[in-house]
Design an enzyme around this catalytic site. Structure first.
Site, PDB file in Angstrom:
ATOM      1  CD  GLU A 181      14.115  -0.367 -28.670  1.00 22.27           C
ATOM      2  OE1 GLU A 181      14.945   0.251 -27.795  1.00 22.27           O
ATOM      3  OE2 GLU A 181      13.377  -1.359 -28.456  1.00 22.27           O
ATOM      4  N   GLY A 193       9.826  -1.544 -29.563  1.00 19.43           N
ATOM      5  CA  GLY A 193      10.716  -2.556 -29.992  1.00 19.43           C
ATOM      6  C   GLY A 193      10.875  -2.780 -31.677  1.00 19.43           C
ATOM      7  CD  GLU A 217      10.362   2.168 -26.303  1.00 14.07           C
ATOM      8  OE1 GLU A 217      10.646   1.264 -27.032  1.00 14.07           O
ATOM      9  OE2 GLU A 217       9.990   3.347 -26.595  1.00 14.07           O
TER      10      GLU A 217
END
Length: 257
Positions: free
Chosen positions: A111, A108, A131
């Site tokens: 991202e 994340g 992930e």
């Protein structure tokens, strides 16, 4: 705000958002993301703010999502929580957004970095989508933005192996704009922000929209969108000031009107 620090006028025209969960390496829980969303919404409406920098600390921009918060969830829990709606709202921030990255930008965190319009990285920065190592995959844009940034082959390798890339590699493949020594990454982001803050806020907003549209549509529609935004700048006082200053050989004074 519990998990971020916000300085609306960290420098003239430049606001700073700093992620502030150092013990957790700035892991992104639901509350932190909501705080970023709310801060950006307020800064979007603040006429004194022209550019925003988002950063972490030297050790980590953000080391990923808060896995403890998600580990026991079911698919229906995730659907009802709809955590990515917050990300969608962050993505709609209208002003230039610069990420200043040092240390880990993983999962994340990577991202979130990619939702920024530009990235300045320290030499210690590492980017990755790991992930798959915990039995899942990117869900906040990692398969989409990373592919657009670095190309299919490199994105596929990163997503399917979970391997990290260095700041230097991220720069080489086009993920980041600049790489500087670790003690200079935030100052370099400020320099970039200052150069943008000196421009017309109206033109900057319309230009950002147009560049983003290039990733969201085919060429003909993108060109049409760009042309309309170009014409729209001629309704602004900044366009009149900018061209008058050019003709008169002086520095323009943009007001954002």
């Amino acid at each position: 705000m519990e998990f971020i620090l916000v300085t609306p006028q960290s420098r003239p025209g430049v606001a700073l958002i700093q992620l502030n969960r150092p013990k957790e390496l700035n892991a992104l829980n639901l509350q932190l993301m909501q705080e970023i969303r709310d801060a950006l919404k307020a800064l979007d409406e603040d006429a004194a703010v022209r550019v925003v920098i988002i950063t972490g600390n030297e050790r980590a921009f953000a080391a990923g999502a808060d896995i403890k918060q998600m580990a026991g969830k079911t698919a229906i829990d995730m659907l009802i929580t709809d955590q990515f709606s917050t990300w969608d709202q962050i993505r709609k921030f209208r002003k230039p957004l610069i990420g200043a990255v040092s240390g880990f930008a993983l999962g994340g965190g990577c991202e979130l970095a990619m939702t920024c319009d530009m990235l300045v990285a320290s030499e210690t920065a590492q980017f990755g989508q790991p992930e798959i190592r915990i039995g899942t995959m990117p869900g906040a844009g990692g398969t989409q933005r990373l592919t657009r940034a670095v190309g299919k082959a490199k994105a596929m390798e990163m997503v399917l192996t979970g391997e990290f890339i260095s700041a230097q590699e991220a720069h080489r493949v086009g993920l980041v704009n600049r790489v500087v020594p670790v003690g200079q990454f935030l100052e370099e982001a400020y320099r970039l922000a200052a150069s943008i803050a000196a421009m017309s806020p109206v033109a900057a907003r319309l230009a950002k929209e147009s560049v983003n549209r290039a990733f969201e549509t085919h060429l003909d529609e993108g060109l049409h969108f760009e042309r309309k935004n170009f014409y729209l700048t001629f309704a602004s006082e900044d366009q009149k000031e900018g061209m008058a200053a050019f003709v008169e050989k002086r520095k323009p004074e943009f007001t954002g009107k």
